[in-house]
Design a protein around this motif. Sequence first.
Motif, short mmCIF file in Angstrom:
data_model
loop_
_atom_site.label_atom_id
_atom_site.label_comp_id
_atom_site.label_asym_id
_atom_site.label_seq_id
_atom_site.Cartn_x
_atom_site.Cartn_y
_atom_site.Cartn_z
N ILE A 185 -6.99 -3.40 -11.18
CA ILE A 185 -5.63 -2.91 -10.96
C ILE A 185 -5.65 -1.59 -10.21
O ILE A 185 -4.84 -1.36 -9.30
N ALA A 186 -6.59 -0.72 -10.57
CA ALA A 186 -6.65 0.59 -9.92
C ALA A 186 -6.91 0.46 -8.43
O ALA A 186 -6.29 1.16 -7.61
N ARG A 187 -7.80 -0.45 -8.04
CA ARG A 187 -8.09 -0.64 -6.61
C ARG A 187 -6.87 -1.18 -5.87
O ARG A 187 -6.57 -0.75 -4.77
N VAL A 188 -6.18 -2.15 -6.49
CA VAL A 188 -5.00 -2.73 -5.85
C VAL A 188 -3.92 -1.68 -5.66
O VAL A 188 -3.28 -1.60 -4.60
N VAL A 189 -3.70 -0.84 -6.68
CA VAL A 189 -2.70 0.22 -6.57
C VAL A 189 -3.06 1.21 -5.48
O VAL A 189 -2.21 1.60 -4.65
N GLU A 190 -4.34 1.59 -5.42
CA GLU A 190 -4.78 2.51 -4.38
C GLU A 190 -4.63 1.90 -3.00
O GLU A 190 -4.21 2.56 -2.04
N SER A 191 -4.96 0.62 -2.87
CA SER A 191 -4.84 -0.06 -1.59
C SER A 191 -3.38 -0.16 -1.15
O SER A 191 -3.06 0.02 0.03
N CYS A 192 -2.49 -0.44 -2.09
CA CYS A 192 -1.07 -0.51 -1.77
C CYS A 192 -0.54 0.84 -1.28
O CYS A 192 0.31 0.89 -0.39
N ARG A 193 -1.05 1.92 -1.84
CA ARG A 193 -0.62 3.24 -1.39
C ARG A 193 -1.08 3.51 0.04
O ARG A 193 -0.38 4.16 0.81
N ILE A 194 -2.25 2.98 0.40
CA ILE A 194 -2.75 3.15 1.77
C ILE A 194 -1.89 2.37 2.76
O ILE A 194 -1.55 2.84 3.85
N ILE A 195 -1.50 1.16 2.37
CA ILE A 195 -0.75 0.28 3.26
C ILE A 195 0.73 0.60 3.28
O ILE A 195 1.45 0.22 4.20
N ALA A 196 1.21 1.34 2.27
CA ALA A 196 2.65 1.56 2.11
C ALA A 196 3.30 2.16 3.35
O ALA A 196 4.45 1.86 3.66
N GLY A 197 2.59 3.00 4.08
CA GLY A 197 3.18 3.66 5.23
C GLY A 197 2.96 2.93 6.54
O GLY A 197 3.26 3.49 7.61
#
Length: 256
Positions: A185-197
């Motif tokens: 879950i932590a990796r997915v959340v971090e990845s989503c933050r990278i892609i969010a912008g």
Amino acid sequence: SLFGAVMCFLMMFQMSPLYAVIAIIVMALIHLALSRAGERDNSLTAIFQGVIFQLTRHLHVAAQKSYASTHAKDWRPSFIMVSEDTFDRISALDFLRWVSHRYGFSTLIHFIPGMLSRETTKISRQMLGRLIEMTASSRASVFVDTVVSPTYKTALAQMMQVAGISGLENNSILFELPQDKPDSIARVVESCRIIAGLDMNICILRSSPRRFGYRRQIHVWITQDDENNASLMILLAFIIAGHPEWKDCEISVFAS
């Protein structure tokens, strides 16, 4: 030249579409016969491959030039996924091949941790061969490749700058959240933050040993926070339902 060959084909279609189609079918049959006979060094086979590669390149360039004026009217999903668990679970591959069966495009990148070297390059080529065999056996219209990078974050950043297989930019990304690996879950959340912008559609696939059940029902759950995502969710449901494996399935939309 390739341009002259393409123009000849167009003229053939204008003069006699029937004979043009027959000529293309005969050429394809000759190519298949030579390939199955194992005559890989045959010059005729090499000519066919060269024409196909050149034609694909020209089509990609033409599609890229026209994308700026047509993408708003003719939007279609172009997914990309970066995963190091490609050979452990096939749920993500199933989702990508359903999306890319008729309407969308999908790219699956196998992540190999490490520094780029002769050894990791050899491993990546071996992995690519396995990926191609896997997509061929499942009849998946998914483009596969590998990437060697020190971390998953750097691999993700690299692949976000690569053009899609269709010649158009990737507009959607898929992450997998395995049920048996809650620490992911932590990796997915971090990845989503990278892609969010990056102005991309983010999809998270919750996979489990049950996979997708009997593939007879697709439930779309829309909450008050999904106002901007509702259209995409419903569109993806209809795209998936268009695959033969989801034949006669029912799509149900639930709003809360």
